[in-house]
Design a protein around this motif. Structure first.
Motif, PDB file in Angstrom:
ATOM      1  N   TRP A  52     -98.002 -25.963  34.854  1.00 45.01           N
ATOM      2  CA  TRP A  52     -97.971 -24.580  34.384  1.00 45.01           C
ATOM      3  C   TRP A  52     -99.342 -24.174  33.840  1.00 45.01           C
ATOM      4  O   TRP A  52     -99.848 -23.094  34.154  1.00 45.01           O
ATOM      5  N   ALA A  53     -99.924 -25.036  33.013  1.00 50.13           N
ATOM      6  CA  ALA A  53    -101.222 -24.726  32.414  1.00 50.13           C
ATOM      7  C   ALA A  53    -102.304 -24.588  33.486  1.00 50.13           C
ATOM      8  O   ALA A  53    -103.149 -23.676  33.437  1.00 50.13           O
ATOM      9  N   GLU A  54    -102.275 -25.481  34.458  1.00 47.41           N
ATOM     10  CA  GLU A  54    -103.273 -25.426  35.540  1.00 47.41           C
ATOM     11  C   GLU A  54    -103.115 -24.155  36.360  1.00 47.41           C
ATOM     12  O   GLU A  54    -104.102 -23.491  36.701  1.00 47.41           O
ATOM     13  N   ARG A  55    -101.868 -23.753  36.662  1.00 45.75           N
ATOM     14  CA  ARG A  55    -101.644 -22.539  37.439  1.00 45.75           C
ATOM     15  C   ARG A  55    -102.017 -21.294  36.640  1.00 45.75           C
ATOM     16  O   ARG A  55    -102.541 -20.326  37.190  1.00 45.75           O
ATOM     17  N   TYR A  56    -101.753 -21.310  35.339  1.00 48.18           N
ATOM     18  CA  TYR A  56    -102.148 -20.176  34.496  1.00 48.18           C
ATOM     19  C   TYR A  56    -103.660 -19.987  34.529  1.00 48.18           C
ATOM     20  O   TYR A  56    -104.163 -18.866  34.694  1.00 48.18           O
ATOM     21  N   ARG A  57    -104.401 -21.092  34.396  1.00 46.43           N
ATOM     22  CA  ARG A  57    -105.865 -20.984  34.406  1.00 46.43           C
ATOM     23  C   ARG A  57    -106.377 -20.519  35.763  1.00 46.43           C
ATOM     24  O   ARG A  57    -107.232 -19.616  35.845  1.00 46.43           O
ATOM     25  N   GLU A  58    -105.874 -21.130  36.839  1.00 48.47           N
ATOM     26  CA  GLU A  58    -106.399 -20.809  38.171  1.00 48.47           C
ATOM     27  C   GLU A  58    -106.013 -19.407  38.611  1.00 48.47           C
ATOM     28  O   GLU A  58    -106.853 -18.639  39.099  1.00 48.47           O
ATOM     29  N   LEU A  59    -104.750 -19.049  38.454  1.00 50.21           N
ATOM     30  CA  LEU A  59    -104.311 -17.711  38.867  1.00 50.21           C
ATOM     31  C   LEU A  59    -104.900 -16.640  37.969  1.00 50.21           C
ATOM     32  O   LEU A  59    -105.288 -15.564  38.438  1.00 50.21           O
ATOM     33  N   GLY A  60    -104.968 -16.923  36.668  1.00 50.22           N
ATOM     34  CA  GLY A  60    -105.521 -15.943  35.739  1.00 50.22           C
ATOM     35  C   GLY A  60    -106.991 -15.659  35.959  1.00 50.22           C
ATOM     36  O   GLY A  60    -107.501 -14.608  35.544  1.00 50.22           O
ATOM     37  N   ALA A  61    -107.713 -16.572  36.611  1.00 46.49           N
ATOM     38  CA  ALA A  61    -109.134 -16.372  36.886  1.00 46.49           C
ATOM     39  C   ALA A  61    -109.372 -15.429  38.068  1.00 46.49           C
ATOM     40  O   ALA A  61    -110.491 -14.982  38.287  1.00 46.49           O
ATOM     41  N   ARG A  62    -108.316 -15.140  38.823  1.00 45.22           N
ATOM     42  CA  ARG A  62    -108.463 -14.253  39.975  1.00 45.22           C
ATOM     43  C   ARG A  62    -108.707 -12.817  39.529  1.00 45.22           C
ATOM     44  O   ARG A  62    -108.111 -12.337  38.560  1.00 45.22           O
ATOM     45  N   ALA A  63    -109.561 -12.114  40.259  1.00 47.79           N
ATOM     46  CA  ALA A  63    -109.890 -10.732  39.918  1.00 47.79           C
ATOM     47  C   ALA A  63    -108.699  -9.800  40.073  1.00 47.79           C
ATOM     48  O   ALA A  63    -108.639  -8.741  39.428  1.00 47.79           O
ATOM     49  N   ASP A  64    -107.734 -10.171  40.919  1.00 43.15           N
ATOM     50  CA  ASP A  64    -106.579  -9.299  41.162  1.00 43.15           C
ATOM     51  C   ASP A  64    -105.372  -9.659  40.300  1.00 43.15           C
ATOM     52  O   ASP A  64    -104.277  -9.137  40.517  1.00 43.15           O
ATOM     53  N   VAL A  65    -105.583 -10.525  39.295  1.00 42.85           N
ATOM     54  CA  VAL A  65    -104.479 -10.948  38.427  1.00 42.85           C
ATOM     55  C   VAL A  65    -104.828 -10.651  36.971  1.00 42.85           C
ATOM     56  O   VAL A  65    -105.840 -11.124  36.451  1.00 42.85           O
ATOM     57  N   ASP A  66    -103.972  -9.863  36.314  1.00 39.24           N
ATOM     58  CA  ASP A  66    -104.150  -9.529  34.906  1.00 39.24           C
ATOM     59  C   ASP A  66    -103.122 -10.196  34.000  1.00 39.24           C
ATOM     60  O   ASP A  66    -103.234 -10.125  32.780  1.00 39.24           O
ATOM     61  N   HIS A  67    -102.104 -10.798  34.601  1.00 42.20           N
ATOM     62  CA  HIS A  67    -101.043 -11.397  33.800  1.00 42.20           C
ATOM     63  C   HIS A  67    -100.340 -12.469  34.626  1.00 42.20           C
ATOM     64  O   HIS A  67    -100.091 -12.263  35.817  1.00 42.20           O
ATOM     65  N   VAL A  68    -100.023 -13.585  33.990  1.00 43.74           N
ATOM     66  CA  VAL A  68     -99.309 -14.680  34.652  1.00 43.74           C
ATOM     67  C   VAL A  68     -97.997 -14.895  33.903  1.00 43.74           C
ATOM     68  O   VAL A  68     -97.992 -15.379  32.768  1.00 43.74           O
ATOM     69  N   LEU A  69     -96.901 -14.516  34.528  1.00 42.01           N
ATOM     70  CA  LEU A  69     -95.581 -14.679  33.930  1.00 42.01           C
ATOM     71  C   LEU A  69     -94.877 -15.860  34.581  1.00 42.01           C
ATOM     72  O   LEU A  69     -94.657 -15.865  35.793  1.00 42.01           O
ATOM     73  N   ILE A  70     -94.526 -16.857  33.773  1.00 33.70           N
ATOM     74  CA  ILE A  70     -93.797 -18.032  34.242  1.00 33.70           C
ATOM     75  C   ILE A  70     -92.386 -17.962  33.679  1.00 33.70           C
ATOM     76  O   ILE A  70     -92.215 -17.771  32.466  1.00 33.70           O
ATOM     77  N   PHE A  71     -91.392 -18.077  34.543  1.00 30.03           N
ATOM     78  CA  PHE A  71     -90.008 -17.938  34.076  1.00 30.03           C
ATOM     79  C   PHE A  71     -89.069 -18.796  34.926  1.00 30.03           C
ATOM     80  O   PHE A  71     -89.375 -19.130  36.068  1.00 30.03           O
ATOM     81  N   GLU A  72     -87.930 -19.120  34.331  1.00 29.83           N
ATOM     82  CA  GLU A  72     -86.885 -19.854  35.038  1.00 29.83           C
ATOM     83  C   GLU A  72     -85.567 -19.119  34.879  1.00 29.83           C
ATOM     84  O   GLU A  72     -85.177 -18.778  33.755  1.00 29.83           O
ATOM     85  N   ASN A  73     -84.882 -18.864  35.977  1.00 27.45           N
ATOM     86  CA  ASN A  73     -83.517 -18.357  35.959  1.00 27.45           C
ATOM     87  C   ASN A  73     -82.605 -19.530  36.307  1.00 27.45           C
ATOM     88  O   ASN A  73     -82.660 -20.042  37.420  1.00 27.45           O
ATOM     89  N   LYS A  74     -81.771 -19.941  35.369  1.00 28.78           N
ATOM     90  CA  LYS A  74     -80.902 -21.090  35.618  1.00 28.78           C
ATOM     91  C   LYS A  74     -79.447 -20.642  35.624  1.00 28.78           C
ATOM     92  O   LYS A  74     -78.962 -20.072  34.643  1.00 28.78           O
ATOM     93  N   GLY A  75     -78.763 -20.920  36.719  1.00 33.16           N
ATOM     94  CA  GLY A  75     -77.342 -20.634  36.789  1.00 33.16           C
ATOM     95  C   GLY A  75     -77.009 -19.374  37.565  1.00 33.16           C
ATOM     96  O   GLY A  75     -77.770 -18.411  37.563  1.00 33.16           O
ATOM     97  N   ALA A  76     -75.849 -19.386  38.198  1.00 38.56           N
ATOM     98  CA  ALA A  76     -75.421 -18.247  39.015  1.00 38.56           C
ATOM     99  C   ALA A  76     -75.249 -16.980  38.191  1.00 38.56           C
ATOM    100  O   ALA A  76     -75.447 -15.863  38.696  1.00 38.56           O
ATOM    101  N   LEU A  77     -74.894 -17.120  36.909  1.00 38.83           N
ATOM    102  CA  LEU A  77     -74.641 -15.940  36.075  1.00 38.83           C
ATOM    103  C   LEU A  77     -75.904 -15.153  35.763  1.00 38.83           C
ATOM    104  O   LEU A  77     -75.819 -14.014  35.302  1.00 38.83           O
ATOM    105  N   VAL A  78     -77.079 -15.736  35.989  1.00 40.24           N
ATOM    106  CA  VAL A  78     -78.320 -14.980  35.822  1.00 40.24           C
ATOM    107  C   VAL A  78     -78.996 -14.731  37.176  1.00 40.24           C
ATOM    108  O   VAL A  78     -80.165 -14.368  37.233  1.00 40.24           O
ATOM    109  N   GLY A  79     -78.255 -14.954  38.259  1.00 35.58           N
ATOM    110  CA  GLY A  79     -78.752 -14.582  39.577  1.00 35.58           C
ATOM    111  C   GLY A  79     -79.521 -15.644  40.319  1.00 35.58           C
ATOM    112  O   GLY A  79     -80.178 -15.341  41.317  1.00 35.58           O
ATOM    113  N   THR A  80     -79.450 -16.893  39.887  1.00 30.31           N
ATOM    114  CA  THR A  80     -80.153 -17.950  40.611  1.00 30.31           C
ATOM    115  C   THR A  80     -79.538 -18.130  41.996  1.00 30.31           C
ATOM    116  O   THR A  80     -78.328 -18.301  42.129  1.00 30.31           O
ATOM    117  N   SER A  81     -80.380 -18.104  43.010  1.00 28.95           N
ATOM    118  CA  SER A  81     -79.890 -18.217  44.383  1.00 28.95           C
ATOM    119  C   SER A  81     -79.952 -19.636  44.914  1.00 28.95           C
ATOM    120  O   SER A  81     -79.412 -19.929  45.979  1.00 28.95           O
TER     121      SER A  81
END
Length: 355
Positions: A132-161
């Motif tokens: 996660w930390a490595e992806r935040y640094r690498e993606l956040g360094a891109r000129a077309d990225v202003d925010h890196v949101l990392i999230f997990e949806n667990k379970g069918a009741l929150v829409g996990t496919s």
């Protein structure tokens, strides 16, 4: 003055979102003849490999892409990303539009289709956070990225496919609304207090209260005083941090273990897999000054009871403000009373083997 033991018709100020939350704990046990859901099967466990799963090692994904035979945490670009760019902007000064630039990625916690975060070993937990930390640094360094949101949806009741253990990363030019409000609230608090950090203020208050459910050398987990959901949990760092990029190796490991402890307590609460939405709140990457931003992780389980959802209805959808029909102190006590280290499924398997 200490808050009341059981809030009745009380509003509490959410300092990060700068909004009021209404508490009606006396209504949590009201007769319920509305919609219910079958509680999750406590013993059901997906197979370790599913030939139809697009996230399992060696399997085909969309458009003929094939996963490698990965053996640890694995990350790839989402086949249907929500950010990309290349679409010309249109609209006017009132109905504005702009391109949605950036990318999206999927992070598989494990090659084992049947695992969840509670099943990861110590080193596997640390490896997920390190990625996660490595992806935040690498993606956040891109000129077309202003925010890196990392999230997990667990379970069918929150829409996990797909039940394969995974999370997603949305990295684009849109700074999500909750982060915008937390940037503003943290800056206002910093200015008002002459250099205070709002995240540390919340930490100190929670450590002094009865809502802590777990802690280690670097992180504290609690049901916050201003919780919007019955079993909402925050993971707070013991020192001021703005993002994953600032974590030391020891802190990465400690965070992974704390996430596993929280999710283990969730499952042990009703001895079934607890659905939730987990979101990592961290500073935008647009080059601004976010030294005061309060890095933390939020868990939002949708259940009030094993078979009953917390529905977002008139007050929430129509009114725009949350109503919490529970007492955060009481819910913290429930989570604290169950094990954060020994999962109920392991206990059952051990008992069955010795029978």
């Amino acid at each position: 003055m200490a808050p009341p033991a059981s809030p009745l018709w009380e509003q509490r100020w959410h300092p990060l979102r700068e909004e009021w939350v209404l508490y009606t704990a006396h209504r949590g046990g009201r007769p319920w003849i509305g919609d219910t859901h079958k509680p999750a099967d406590a013993d059901a466990r997906p197979p370790s490999y599913d030939p139809t799963c697009a996230l399992c090692p060696g399997n085909l994904r969309l458009e003929g892409r094939r996963n490698p035979d990965y053996t640890g945490v694995y990350c790839f670009t989402n086949d249907l990303p929500c950010f990309g760019g290349g679409v010309p902007s249109a609209g006017d000064a009132f109905y504005q539009t702009r391109q949605a630039t950036g990318t999206a990625e999927v992070v598989c916690y494990s090659p084992d289709h049947g695992k969840t975060f509670v099943d990861l070993r110590d080193d596997e937990c640390a490896a997920v956070v390190a990625l996660w930390a490595e992806r935040y640094r690498e993606l956040g360094a891109r000129a077309d990225v202003d925010h890196v949101l990392i999230f997990e949806n667990k379970g069918a009741l929150v829409g996990t496919s797909n039940p394969h253990p995974h999370c997603q990363i949305y990295a684009g030019n849109m700074i999500y609304g909750h982060t915008v409000r937390e940037v503003e609230s943290s800056r206002r608090f910093y200015a008002k207090t002459g250099g205070g950090f709002i995240g540390q203020e919340i930490l100190w208050r929670e450590l002094a209260g009865p809502r802590v459910i777990g802690q280690n050398a670097h992180f504290v987990a609690c049901v916050p005083w201003f919780a919007r959901y019955a079993y909402e949990v925050f993971i707070l760092p013991r020192r001021q941090l703005a993002s994953l990029a600032e974590l030391s190796a020891d802190e990465q490991r400690a965070l992974g273990l704390m996430i596993r402890e929280v999710t283990t307590r969730y499952d042990n609460l009703w001895q079934m897999p607890m659905p939730y939405v987990m979101a990592i709140h961290q500073a935008p990457t647009d080059g601004g000054d976010y030294a005061a931003y309060p890095f933390h992780i939020e868990f939002h389980p949708p259940l009030r009871k094993p078979d009953t959802l917390k529905y977002l209805a008139g007050p929430e959808v129509g009114g725009g403000s949350m109503t919490n029909e529970s007492d955060p102190d009481a819910k913290a006590a429930e989570l604290r009373a169950v094990s954060g280290t020994r999962h109920y499924r392991l206990a059952r398997e051990t008992a069955s083997a010795s029978a």
